[in-house]
Design an enzyme around this catalytic site. Sequence first.
Site: not given
Length: 461
Positions: A248, A270, A302
């Site tokens: 991420d 994202k 995370g």
Amino acid sequence: MKLFPIFSDIKGRCVLVVGGGAVATRKAQALLEAGAAVSVGAPTLTPELARLAQGQTITHLQGEFDADWLKDAWLIIAATDDRTVNTRVYEAACARRQFCNVVDDPALSSFQVPSIVDRSPLIVAISSSGLAPVLARRLRERLESLFDHSLGALAELAARYRPAIRAARADLKERRRFYDWLLDGPVAAALRRAQPQQAQEALDEALARPALSQDGRVVLVGAGPGDPGLLTLKGLRALNEADVILHDRLVSAEVLALARRDAERITVGKRLGENHNATQARIHELMVEHARAGRRVVRLKGGDAFIFGRGGEELEHLRAHGVDYEVVPGITAALACAAYAGIPLTHRDYAQSVHLVTAHCRADEEALDWDGLARGQQTLAFYMGVGQLDILSARLVAHGRPGSTPFALIENGSRPSQRVVMGRLSQLAERAREQAVASPALLIVGEVAALADRLAWFGKP
């Protein structure tokens, strides 16, 4: 090479330890673990050595050092705090051509005892040739964190199955590939989970097949909120074994730097405004694609993957496509950010429960139980709430939470750039705008938030 490394079988052999203090106690205990017949020569003994002598686990040679103590010894260790005595022990051993180690004195030692990482039967020894014992100890500590405690069980299993593996994989190259699979695949994974029966079953099944499955596996790892020191040992080991890391955007560069250098790193985080469902579908495709290509994949998230991380959806996809997986929990942001801000999430005077809440839902904010969240004597931790602060504060106040309730907004929690913005619930959105708070940030609401004023230790609130 200043010293020649050697591993010695001392089972049943007489080893003499001269000295009866704390250092001698540690040496005697280590020798007993290796199966030695230990004699300890000293006027007095520590309580632990006295207990061992009373139980006849060791032999106590009482009195001042006598060279006659050496006559049956195979190895000698001098562990007194008197260098004169240690010198006499060393000289007496040299005269008899016996190996002697004087603790922390390389000049008076014909052999040295290294720092060890014990995963018996696998043992790693580290020596600085007596020049820098602190450096050797520091290296041992690092290796301890890298080597899983299941390695000993894996070595024993491999030894037990060695004849069967040789019979089933007569070709040397095939046998080597099988051992690589044994060390990296489902057998080792089962042992890491302390499931020896499952490991043996996986090994039996593999030996019964003419060829190995080429599929890899996925490890879902929680990276914590940013501080690389909060990554778990299991997470670190997974990163060191990974061929591919799907991470991420919120995973810190410092955590990624701990991964295997030649691992392929793919950012799959994202962005605001993206179609998150489409991005998630691509993540699912990448996990399956790389695993089916035989790669070891780490899906690095995370915080913790199962706390607002869509980890459940990813495992469902892997299960539906027959991909083997494992989960390594991480320290979620609410726990770490609160701790780094000096905020105890529970406190007997202020909060008897904690609610972890996402402000970014599939449906609108009406999906939340605002009446329940507005009750007192509890702490609220809102994830992904920076863009919803006006709504969050208004809803809580409208459902009965006093506008005077303390809050703390923790930006970049646990990282060097951490900031903590504090105030009262009625001021939440205004204070956030004044301080230009940006994601990632965690919102804590409740009386405990005010404690950051006096309990903060990492930066300033």
